[in-house]
Every structure is written in C-alpha cells, then in structure tokens.
Scaffold this active site. Structure first.
Site, mmCIF file in Angstrom:
data_model
loop_
_atom_site.group_PDB
_atom_site.id
_atom_site.type_symbol
_atom_site.label_atom_id
_atom_site.label_comp_id
_atom_site.label_asym_id
_atom_site.label_seq_id
_atom_site.Cartn_x
_atom_site.Cartn_y
_atom_site.Cartn_z
ATOM 1 N N ASP A 13 0.814 -1.222 0.000
ATOM 2 C CA ASP A 13 0.000 0.000 0.000
ATOM 3 C C ASP A 13 0.847 1.271 0.000
ATOM 4 O O ASP A 13 0.418 2.306 0.521
ATOM 5 C CB ASP A 13 -0.953 0.043 1.217
ATOM 6 C CG ASP A 13 -1.718 -1.249 1.396
ATOM 7 O OD1 ASP A 13 -2.258 -1.734 0.391
ATOM 8 O OD2 ASP A 13 -1.763 -1.761 2.527
ATOM 9 N N LYS A 16 2.335 2.282 -5.054
ATOM 10 C CA LYS A 16 3.002 1.806 -6.272
ATOM 11 C C LYS A 16 2.166 2.131 -7.515
ATOM 12 O O LYS A 16 2.702 2.474 -8.555
ATOM 13 C CB LYS A 16 3.219 0.281 -6.206
ATOM 14 C CG LYS A 16 4.100 -0.145 -5.057
ATOM 15 C CD LYS A 16 4.150 -1.650 -4.922
ATOM 16 C CE LYS A 16 2.866 -2.269 -4.396
ATOM 17 N NZ LYS A 16 2.503 -1.919 -3.014
ATOM 18 N N GLY A 40 -4.235 -4.036 -4.583
ATOM 19 C CA GLY A 40 -5.263 -3.039 -4.873
ATOM 20 C C GLY A 40 -4.551 -1.747 -5.187
ATOM 21 O O GLY A 40 -4.328 -0.930 -4.307
ATOM 22 N N HIS A 41 -4.135 -1.596 -6.432
ATOM 23 C CA HIS A 41 -3.324 -0.437 -6.799
ATOM 24 C C HIS A 41 -4.233 0.714 -7.216
ATOM 25 O O HIS A 41 -4.975 0.601 -8.188
ATOM 26 C CB HIS A 41 -2.360 -0.807 -7.919
ATOM 27 C CG HIS A 41 -1.333 -1.824 -7.494
ATOM 28 N ND1 HIS A 41 -0.404 -2.358 -8.335
ATOM 29 C CD2 HIS A 41 -1.097 -2.383 -6.285
ATOM 30 C CE1 HIS A 41 0.363 -3.207 -7.665
ATOM 31 N NE2 HIS A 41 -0.054 -3.252 -6.424
ATOM 32 N N GLN A 223 2.159 -5.898 -3.307
ATOM 33 C CA GLN A 223 2.469 -6.019 -1.872
ATOM 34 C C GLN A 223 3.807 -5.326 -1.551
ATOM 35 O O GLN A 223 4.213 -4.449 -2.283
ATOM 36 C CB GLN A 223 2.495 -7.476 -1.410
ATOM 37 C CG GLN A 223 1.132 -8.118 -1.278
ATOM 38 C CD GLN A 223 0.659 -8.766 -2.541
ATOM 39 O OE1 GLN A 223 1.427 -9.358 -3.270
ATOM 40 N NE2 GLN A 223 -0.619 -8.655 -2.823
HETATM 41 P P1 GDP Z 1 -0.436 0.475 -3.804
HETATM 42 O O1 GDP Z 1 -1.123 -0.821 -3.592
HETATM 43 O O2 GDP Z 1 0.998 0.456 -3.403
HETATM 44 O O3 GDP Z 1 -0.632 1.035 -5.190
HETATM 45 O O4 GDP Z 1 -1.109 1.508 -2.804
HETATM 46 P P2 GDP Z 1 -2.682 1.705 -2.485
HETATM 47 O O5 GDP Z 1 -3.379 2.039 -3.730
HETATM 48 O O6 GDP Z 1 -3.180 0.586 -1.675
HETATM 49 O O7 GDP Z 1 -2.632 2.929 -1.470
HETATM 50 C C1 GDP Z 1 -2.102 4.110 -1.800
HETATM 51 C C2 GDP Z 1 -3.174 5.176 -1.608
HETATM 52 O O8 GDP Z 1 -2.531 6.390 -1.435
HETATM 53 C C3 GDP Z 1 -4.090 5.355 -2.784
HETATM 54 O O9 GDP Z 1 -5.350 5.760 -2.340
HETATM 55 C C4 GDP Z 1 -3.416 6.478 -3.567
HETATM 56 O O10 GDP Z 1 -4.328 7.225 -4.369
HETATM 57 C C5 GDP Z 1 -2.914 7.306 -2.458
HETATM 58 N N1 GDP Z 1 -1.697 8.066 -2.681
HETATM 59 C C6 GDP Z 1 -0.598 7.744 -3.414
HETATM 60 N N2 GDP Z 1 0.344 8.683 -3.256
HETATM 61 C C7 GDP Z 1 -0.170 9.607 -2.405
HETATM 62 C C8 GDP Z 1 0.337 10.798 -1.828
HETATM 63 O O11 GDP Z 1 1.465 11.193 -2.047
HETATM 64 N N3 GDP Z 1 -0.488 11.464 -0.956
HETATM 65 C C9 GDP Z 1 -1.724 11.043 -0.661
HETATM 66 N N4 GDP Z 1 -2.447 11.756 0.201
HETATM 67 N N5 GDP Z 1 -2.240 9.922 -1.181
HETATM 68 C C10 GDP Z 1 -1.466 9.215 -2.046
#
Ligand code: GDP
Length: 427
Positions: A13, A16, A40-41, A223
């Site tokens: 999370d 990515k 869940g990207h 992950q």
């Molecule tokens: P992933 O699985 O690594 O892609 O991450 P997730 O999607 O589970 O969680 C990342 C969350 O953080 C998502 O809701 C993104 O839209 C949000 N996000 C990503 N970068 C930033 C940031 O710099 N600031 C904020 N506030 N939200 C972010």
C-alpha cells in the site's frame, strides 16, 4: 533503454499504482509480476479513480502493452469483472495480455484458503481468503492449472479431473465439506477461457522484442518487501515474492536486463493484518495518521495499522532489493505534525540492534529507538519543486535518504499524477 522495477519497500500500500501510472507514460510495456487480486493499486488520473487488482497500472496509456506475467495468479472471474468495469468507464483494454504461464485461482483454492485459515484459530495469518496462497502452493506442488490450459478444452478437462479428485479428497476427508462438481467447475472455466482467450499468449518474446526496440519496460511490484516469504515477517507474509529479484522470474526477463530499481516508501509506515510491526502506534498519533491518510485497505476495507517511518526495516529493504532510487509517497499526510519520529534502531532484550531480525518473536519484542525531527506544519500538496518544500520537509527527506542509503528520485504529495515532485531523474 532501461527496465525499471517499481517495488513496494514496506508492508504494501505504499502507492506503487500511482508511481507506475506516472512512469508508464514513458514505457511501452508494463508487467505485473507477482501476487494476485489481493493487490489493490489505486490510480487517480484524468479517467477518474481506479482500484486495479490484476490489470497493470499502465492500462490508461493505449500504446502501452500491459502484461499479467507468469508470476501472477489469476482469478478469471475477478479479471473479467475488472476488464468490464474499465471498459464501462471508457478505458480500452485491448492492450492487455495474460501470460499463458500464469496460474489460475480455482474454486477449491478459495474454499481451502478459508478452511485453512479457520483451522489456524488464534494463529490465523490474516489472509484475504481469495485463494492466492493455495494457488501458489499448488504451483510449487505441481497441481496448478495455468491460463494457457484454458485454450485446449480436452487437455484442460483431463488435467482438471486429476487435480479435482485430489482436492475433493482433501475437502471431504480433511475438512468434512462437500466436494466440488467437475462438470460445474469445467463449464465455468471453459466460459472464462472463451472470454479471455484473446488476451492469453506467450509473453517472453514480446518482452524481448520490446527490449530490442529499446523501449522502456516497467515491472510493477505488488504487496511489499516486508511481506516476502523469505525476508518478511514469516509466517505473516504473502505467498509470492514482492522483491525486485522476482521481477525477473515473474515476468520472464534475465537479471542483467533490469537497470533501475525504484523502492516505493510511504513517508511513515502502515500494515494490514497480523504480524509484528515495530513502529506501530496504538495511540492518538497512530489514529491521526490513519485518519489523515484514510488508511483503510483498498480491497479489504480493513483499518491499517500506522506508525512512524522505520529506517531499520527500510535499509533492510534497500539491501535485499538493491534499490537504485526511492519514491517517498504521502509526504502530505505528515503536514500537520509538530514533530516527526524516525526509528533508527531497535532495543532487543536490553541490547541495541541495527538490523531487521528474522524471528517474529524477536521482532515482537523490538522497541523502536527514535530520532525526532521538527515538523513543517504547512500544506505541501500544491508543491511541485523540491526547493519549494518547507526546509523541515527537505530535512526529513534528506535524513530518509541517509538512513535508507539510497537517493530519493521522487516525492509524492497527493494521489493525482501531477502531485509529484521529481527530485532527481529516474530515467
Ligand atoms: P499500492 O497498492 O501500493 O498502489 O497503494 P494503495 O493504492 O493501496 O494505497 C495508496 C493510496 O494512497 C491510494 O489511495 C493512492 O491514491 C494514495 N496516494 C498515493 N500517493 C499519495 C500521496 O502522495 N499522498 C496522498 N495523500 N495519497 C497518495
């Protein structure tokens, strides 16, 4: 031209999806190489907000081929649903490709995931019960069924009969539940096969051709490193490797092909599910991070455990992945804190240690040793240039760079593509 791996550097999370969506602009191929629909990207771009589970985050660029690599386990029902939803929202998925070597999640995997988790009682791993662990176990045990098998119905029936006999014996004799019907599973999966046939193909040649044309290829991790079955908090881990090394195996590339490895770190830490997390804050500061960051699982909706940045874990992550650069995401979530802490060591049984122990029992006992830095207490989500960041925020980034021993290429200050500060170029 380079192959860039984008790797979750903590417990998942990290953001990515946003980073891949951003970098995919320059790429001609994006490959998801591990995990399954437990990922869940989240991508926020001009098409809207999307939560991608299996489809690579490069799907929004029409000219970018998006490969679900051999290292991914695919639940066809979830994938078809994801494709339909993307199409309904105007996103073209004709550039999607599924490796014929990718293993499939079958109905017995989902059943067994739940039954195994229940049998662990108080020692449950906290899996999402989507059948991902059992599907990877079958891959290694040579009971797997692969996407390519759906293209030959006769051979598929023979294979399914063999595997289902064995699975039904476990379901009935070990767990005392009803067996699955061969006819039902077969006809269901034949339908999936018909629907997905156009996407399923050999993918290593495609990749080689892209590299011969000197195109940029992104390897999209799922992950996070600390959930790796070897190096993570075993057994509270995931069942395929999220590390850069797996980027080669799960996509079908040689290790010499990878030229950049970008570690994606949150500016703090979060974790979903069970298992040790040394910097977890079970107080109002942890609650504040969770609320400001909306730290609830993208797929599961579960509240995430939150805490300060753990530089011991981060350095470990750099070491085992070989990061050439880092992306620090969610810096904006820390905007209101008067002071910030970074964990720079652990106290274990009265000793100070500076490494991430293998044993979960030891990790549970580790007390973080913190270094405190001043907060900046000003919004950062509108900032696009590193020099415009408040001096305390720059100080925080520089300290992270020192501690994780790798340069920061990119800082993210919001979920949208443009809410990004390029500190140093990645390409
Ligand atoms: P992933 O699985 O690594 O892609 O991450 P997730 O999607 O589970 O969680 C990342 C969350 O953080 C998502 O809701 C993104 O839209 C949000 N996000 C990503 N970068 C930033 C940031 O710099 N600031 C904020 N506030 N939200 C972010």
């Amino acid at each position: 031209m380079p192959v860039i791996a984008v790797i979750g550097a903590q417990w998942g999370d990290e953001g990515k999806g946003k980073v891949v969506d951003l970098l995919a602009k320059k790429a001609r191929v994006v490959v998801r190489f591990s995990g399954g629909d437990n990922a869940g990207h989240t991508v926020v771009n001009p098409y809207g907000e999307f939560r991608l589970q299996l489809v690579p985050s490069g799907i929004f660029y029409r000219e970018t081929a998006c490969i679900i690599g051999n290292g991914v386990v695919v639940n066809p029902a979830v994938l078809i649903n994801e494709i339909d939803k993307l199409n309904q929202r105007g996103v073209d998925t004709s550039n999607l490709v599924i490796s014929d070597r990718a293993h499939l999640i079958m109905p017995y995997h989902i059943l067994l995931d739940g039954l195994e988790e229940e049998s662990r009682g108080g020692k449950a791993i906290g899996t999402m019960r989507r059948g991902i662990g059992p599907a990877f176990a079958d891959k290694v045990a040579r009971y797997g069924i692969r996407a390519g098998d759906l293209l030959d119905k006769e051979a598929f029936l023979e294979r399914l009969r063999l595997v289902l006999d064995y699975k039904n014996a476990i379901l009935t004799k070990v767990y005392g539940v009803s067996p699955l019907s061969l006819d039902e599973v077969y006809s269901q999966y034949c339908q999936y096969g018909e629907r997905l046939a156009a996407y399923i193909r050999e993918t290593t040649i495609m990749l080689e051709e892209a590299l011969n044309r000197e195109e940029v290829v992104l390897l999209e991790g799922a992950q996070g490193t600390l959930l790796d079955p070897d190096f993570g908090t075993y057994p509270y881990t995931t069942s395929s490797s999220p590390l850069a090394g797996e980027g080669c195996l799960g996509a079908g590339l040689g290790p010499t092909r990878i030229s950049r490895i970008l570690g994606v770190f949150k500016a703090y830490c979060s974790r979903v599910g069970e298992g040790p997390m040394p910097t977890e804050l079970k107080d109002e500061t942890g609650d504040l991070i969770r609320e400001r960051g909306h730290e609830y699982g993208t797929v599961s909706g579960r509240p995430r455990r939150c805490g300060w940045f753990d530089a011991i874990a981060a350095r470990f992550s750099t070491r085992i992945n070989g990061f050439t650069g880092a992306a620090i995401t969610r810096l904006d979530i820390l905007d209101t804190f008067p002071h910030l802490k970074i964990c720079v060591g652990y106290k274990l049984d009265g000793r100070t240690i500076d490494y991430f122990p293998a044993s979960v029992a030891d990790l549970e006992k580790c007390q973080p040793i913190y270094e405190e830095l001043p907060g900046w207490q000003a919004p950062t989500n509108h900032i696009r240039d590193y020099e415009q960041l408040p001096p305390q925020a720059q100080q925080y980034i520089v300290r992270l760079e020192e501690l994780i021993s790798c340069p920061v290429n990119l800082i993210s200050v919001g979920s949208a593509r443009e809410q990004t500060i390029m500190k140093t170029p990645i390409l």
